[in-house]
Write an enzyme that holds these catalytic residues in place. Structure first.
Site, PDB file in Angstrom:
ATOM      1  N   TYR A  24       0.852  -1.200   0.000  1.00 61.50           N
ATOM      2  CA  TYR A  24       0.000   0.000   0.000  1.00 61.50           C
ATOM      3  C   TYR A  24       0.882   1.243   0.000  1.00 61.50           C
ATOM      4  CZ  TYR A  24      -4.391   2.475   0.947  1.00 61.50           C
ATOM      5  OH  TYR A  24      -5.509   3.259   0.857  1.00 61.50           O
ATOM      6  N   GLN A  27       2.025   3.416  -5.485  1.00 59.14           N
ATOM      7  CA  GLN A  27       1.018   2.945  -6.441  1.00 59.14           C
ATOM      8  C   GLN A  27      -0.136   2.221  -5.750  1.00 59.14           C
ATOM      9  OE1 GLN A  27       0.623   3.376  -9.751  1.00 59.14           O
ATOM     10  NE2 GLN A  27       2.393   4.729  -9.749  1.00 59.14           N
ATOM     11  N   ASP A  81      10.012  -3.362  -6.635  1.00 58.70           N
ATOM     12  CA  ASP A  81      10.474  -4.405  -7.559  1.00 58.70           C
ATOM     13  C   ASP A  81      11.540  -5.315  -6.936  1.00 58.70           C
ATOM     14  OD1 ASP A  81       8.922  -3.600  -9.947  1.00 58.70           O
ATOM     15  OD2 ASP A  81      10.041  -1.747  -9.654  1.00 58.70           O
ATOM     16  N   HIS A 106       5.121  -3.096 -13.380  1.00 56.27           N
ATOM     17  CA  HIS A 106       6.407  -2.958 -14.082  1.00 56.27           C
ATOM     18  C   HIS A 106       6.832  -4.383 -14.456  1.00 56.27           C
ATOM     19  CE1 HIS A 106      10.319  -1.722 -15.294  1.00 56.27           C
ATOM     20  NE2 HIS A 106      10.951  -1.930 -14.162  1.00 56.27           N
ATOM     21  N   GLY A 132       2.059   7.624  -8.005  1.00 54.09           N
ATOM     22  CA  GLY A 132       0.751   7.293  -7.433  1.00 54.09           C
ATOM     23  C   GLY A 132      -0.126   8.514  -7.156  1.00 54.09           C
ATOM     24  N   GLU A 193      16.329   5.121 -17.943  1.00 56.20           N
ATOM     25  CA  GLU A 193      17.055   5.350 -16.685  1.00 56.20           C
ATOM     26  C   GLU A 193      18.565   5.307 -16.886  1.00 56.20           C
ATOM     27  OE1 GLU A 193      13.514   3.176 -14.106  1.00 56.20           O
ATOM     28  OE2 GLU A 193      15.443   2.186 -14.329  1.00 56.20           O
ATOM     29  N   GLU A 224      21.522  28.234 -11.963  1.00 54.13           N
ATOM     30  CA  GLU A 224      21.361  28.312 -13.417  1.00 54.13           C
ATOM     31  C   GLU A 224      21.065  26.944 -14.019  1.00 54.13           C
ATOM     32  OE1 GLU A 224      21.578  30.628 -16.117  1.00 54.13           O
ATOM     33  OE2 GLU A 224      21.008  31.930 -14.471  1.00 54.13           O
ATOM     34  N   GLU A 230      14.146  26.470 -14.579  1.00 51.99           N
ATOM     35  CA  GLU A 230      14.077  26.679 -16.026  1.00 51.99           C
ATOM     36  C   GLU A 230      14.179  25.337 -16.756  1.00 51.99           C
ATOM     37  OE1 GLU A 230      16.945  29.409 -17.663  1.00 51.99           O
ATOM     38  OE2 GLU A 230      16.155  29.105 -19.687  1.00 51.99           O
ATOM     39  N   SER A 251      15.637  32.653 -26.829  1.00 50.99           N
ATOM     40  CA  SER A 251      16.189  33.607 -27.787  1.00 50.99           C
ATOM     41  C   SER A 251      16.828  32.873 -28.970  1.00 50.99           C
ATOM     42  CB  SER A 251      17.254  34.461 -27.098  1.00 50.99           C
ATOM     43  OG  SER A 251      18.374  33.639 -26.785  1.00 50.99           O
TER      44      SER A 251
HETATM   45  P1  NDP Z   1       6.479   1.734  -2.771  1.00 52.44           P
HETATM   46  O1  NDP Z   1       7.889   1.627  -2.332  1.00 52.44           O
HETATM   47  O2  NDP Z   1       5.836   3.070  -2.729  1.00 52.44           O
HETATM   48  O3  NDP Z   1       5.491   0.825  -1.918  1.00 52.44           O
HETATM   49  C1  NDP Z   1       5.893  -0.282  -1.381  1.00 52.44           C
HETATM   50  C2  NDP Z   1       4.833  -0.956  -0.514  1.00 52.44           C
HETATM   51  O4  NDP Z   1       5.329  -2.270  -0.341  1.00 52.44           O
HETATM   52  C3  NDP Z   1       4.686  -0.363   0.872  1.00 52.44           C
HETATM   53  O5  NDP Z   1       3.408  -0.650   1.378  1.00 52.44           O
HETATM   54  C4  NDP Z   1       5.749  -1.123   1.624  1.00 52.44           C
HETATM   55  O6  NDP Z   1       5.588  -1.157   3.013  1.00 52.44           O
HETATM   56  C5  NDP Z   1       5.592  -2.511   1.038  1.00 52.44           C
HETATM   57  N1  NDP Z   1       6.810  -3.305   1.214  1.00 52.44           N
HETATM   58  C6  NDP Z   1       8.095  -2.914   1.049  1.00 52.44           C
HETATM   59  N2  NDP Z   1       8.931  -3.932   1.330  1.00 52.44           N
HETATM   60  C7  NDP Z   1       8.149  -4.976   1.664  1.00 52.44           C
HETATM   61  C8  NDP Z   1       8.419  -6.304   2.049  1.00 52.44           C
HETATM   62  N3  NDP Z   1       9.664  -6.778   2.147  1.00 52.44           N
HETATM   63  N4  NDP Z   1       7.369  -7.111   2.330  1.00 52.44           N
HETATM   64  C9  NDP Z   1       6.108  -6.656   2.230  1.00 52.44           C
HETATM   65  N5  NDP Z   1       5.782  -5.400   1.866  1.00 52.44           N
HETATM   66  C10 NDP Z   1       6.799  -4.575   1.591  1.00 52.44           C
HETATM   67  O7  NDP Z   1       6.399   1.047  -4.217  1.00 52.44           O
HETATM   68  P2  NDP Z   1       5.862   1.693  -5.555  1.00 52.44           P
HETATM   69  O8  NDP Z   1       4.394   1.934  -5.421  1.00 52.44           O
HETATM   70  O9  NDP Z   1       6.752   2.812  -5.974  1.00 52.44           O
HETATM   71  O10 NDP Z   1       6.121   0.506  -6.605  1.00 52.44           O
HETATM   72  C11 NDP Z   1       5.241  -0.592  -6.704  1.00 52.44           C
HETATM   73  C12 NDP Z   1       5.258  -1.080  -8.147  1.00 52.44           C
HETATM   74  O11 NDP Z   1       4.748  -0.051  -8.989  1.00 52.44           O
HETATM   75  C13 NDP Z   1       6.659  -1.397  -8.669  1.00 52.44           C
HETATM   76  O12 NDP Z   1       6.568  -2.512  -9.511  1.00 52.44           O
HETATM   77  C14 NDP Z   1       7.024  -0.163  -9.478  1.00 52.44           C
HETATM   78  O13 NDP Z   1       7.960  -0.410 -10.507  1.00 52.44           O
HETATM   79  C15 NDP Z   1       5.658   0.179 -10.060  1.00 52.44           C
HETATM   80  N6  NDP Z   1       5.499   1.549 -10.505  1.00 52.44           N
HETATM   81  C16 NDP Z   1       5.858   2.573  -9.678  1.00 52.44           C
HETATM   82  C17 NDP Z   1       5.680   3.875 -10.096  1.00 52.44           C
HETATM   83  C18 NDP Z   1       6.010   5.007  -9.187  1.00 52.44           C
HETATM   84  O14 NDP Z   1       5.774   6.131  -9.572  1.00 52.44           O
HETATM   85  N7  NDP Z   1       6.539   4.781  -7.984  1.00 52.44           N
HETATM   86  C19 NDP Z   1       5.130   4.207 -11.426  1.00 52.44           C
HETATM   87  C20 NDP Z   1       4.712   3.051 -12.177  1.00 52.44           C
HETATM   88  C21 NDP Z   1       4.924   1.783 -11.725  1.00 52.44           C
HETATM   89  P3  NDP Z   1       6.890  -1.012   3.996  1.00 52.44           P
HETATM   90  O15 NDP Z   1       7.916  -0.160   3.300  1.00 52.44           O
HETATM   91  O16 NDP Z   1       6.377  -0.419   5.236  1.00 52.44           O
HETATM   92  O17 NDP Z   1       7.398  -2.405   4.190  1.00 52.44           O
END
Ligand code: NDP
Length: 331
Positions: A24, A27, A81, A106, A132, A193, A224, A230, A251
């Site tokens: 949670y 995303q 990921d 992803h 998100g 990336e 700058e 900018e 310009s």
């Molecule tokens: P976040 O890092 O925001 O969210 C991670 C969530 O996973 C948190 O609830 C976190 O809780 C939980 N989490 C982390 N480690 C563990 C673990 N070991 N066990 C269980 N839960 C865990 O992730 P994102 O939303 O950024 O990314 C999620 C997916 O969305 C990825 O595949 C990413 O590539 C994809 N994505 C992300 C985008 C972005 O803008 N960020 C855009 C498009 C796709 P806690 O940390 O408390 O453990």
């Protein structure tokens, strides 16, 4: 590009199916809220932490990941990921029976074979092109935000229908859901990336170093280069007006300088390096290197971060940040 709109996606296909949002975070929260607002039954799977509390405050039932997997018909894997394959192996795989749908945002772990779901499971991707908060805000504004949609495994024959329904549920088909493959989404993302952003980042660092070494005030150099917004505005205008067309906002001196010096600063021969980066991505070499890095507890990544944090740009940008009222934040 094949683009799907609301009329191509049927939310009714999700009726009677429970979506378990695993993770949670960035995303997870946005997609869970959007799906619920679209009338979809959503539960959240997560570890007991701040995120779980937030999910409960938002009115969701939060279960341990294994339990959410067992109860969910469609699993949105939205943990970072790097941890997905561990969470998958420990909590999801033992509870993943046939007929379920596994949805990614992803393609990395599926494309590089780090997660290998059983053949009787649908494997799809709905990958927003936005962070998100943007996915949520644009949903609330009625615009929606674009996303990629892909199917890597269609066990049920309904994988595309499910992917498009989910895309509609999060608001993506309002803006447009673009058909892709796990390979294309992953390779494109990594190439940007590792080549495009790497080159831009490096160009800014080297520019700063040259200016400071040649006697310019570091604080003015940072202001700058990026501190005055900018550069951010130029990127925004590229998206809004067009890559070259936005140049008219500057310009003629600026236009001539950029167009005439560009090929000297970054000559065509650099394409060879860009291609090598792409080959490393496509061959799986980068994925293997990154996996080794994770397994060794990030020794190179830590060193690179330490070097970045020690760079004089960090101190030089502070006055500019105060000038624009931007509060400092930890990297
Ligand atoms: P976040 O890092 O925001 O969210 C991670 C969530 O996973 C948190 O609830 C976190 O809780 C939980 N989490 C982390 N480690 C563990 C673990 N070991 N066990 C269980 N839960 C865990 O992730 P994102 O939303 O950024 O990314 C999620 C997916 O969305 C990825 O595949 C990413 O590539 C994809 N994505 C992300 C985008 C972005 O803008 N960020 C855009 C498009 C796709 P806690 O940390 O408390 O453990």
């Amino acid at each position: 590009m094949k683009i799907y709109r609301d009329e191509d996606a049927d939310l009714a296909t999700l009726a009677g199916r429970t979506v378990a949002v695993i993770g949670y975070g960035n995303q997870g929260q946005a997609q869970a809220l959007n799906l619920r607002d679209s009338g979809v039954a959503v539960i959240v799977g997560g570890i007991e932490d701040e995120y779980a509390r937030q999910a409960r405050d938002d009115g969701f039932t939060v279960l341990p990941i294994a339990e959410a997997t067992a109860q969910g018909d469609i699993l949105l894997l939205l943990v970072p990921d790097e941890v997905q394959r561990h969470v998958y192996a420990e909590c999801i795989a033992p509870n993943l029976t046939g007929g379920r749908t596994l949805c990614f945002a992803h393609g990395f772990n599926i494309h590089f074979g780090l997660i290998r779901p059983p053949t009787e499971v649908d494997v799809i991707m709905v990958a927003p092109r936005m962070i998100g908060s943007g996915v949520r805000q644009r949903f609330l504004d009625g615009m929606g935000s674009p996303a990629y949609v892909a199917v890597s495994q269609d066990a049920s024959g309904r994988a595309w229908v499910t992917a498009l329904a989910l895309a509609r549920g999060i608001g993506a088909t309002r803006a447009g859901a673009i058909e892709t493959t796990f390979a294309q989404e992953t390779e494109l993302d990594l190439f940007l990336e590792q080549a495009t952003w790497a080159a831009l980042t490096r160009a800014l660092i080297l520019s700063f170093e040259v200016l400071v070494e040649d006697g310019f005030d570091p604080e003015m150099a940072a202001l700058e280069l990026y501190g005055s917004y900018e550069a951010a505005e130029v990127l925004r205008e590229m998206a809004q007006q067009g890559f070259f067309r936005q140049m008219r906002l500057h310009s003629r001196t600026s236009q001539y300088g950029t167009l005439s010096r560009g090929p000297r600063v970054l000559p065509d021969s650099m394409k060879r390096t860009f291609r090598r980066v792409l080959e490393e991505i496509r061959s799986g070499r980068f994925a293997r290197e990154w996996r080794r890095e994770q397994e060794a507890d990030y020794p190179n990544f830590r060193r690179l971060w330490e070097e970045a944090q020690a760079h004089p740009m960090n101190a030089a940008e502070e006055p500019g940040r105060r000038l624009f009222g931007t509060s400092p934040s930890e990297p």
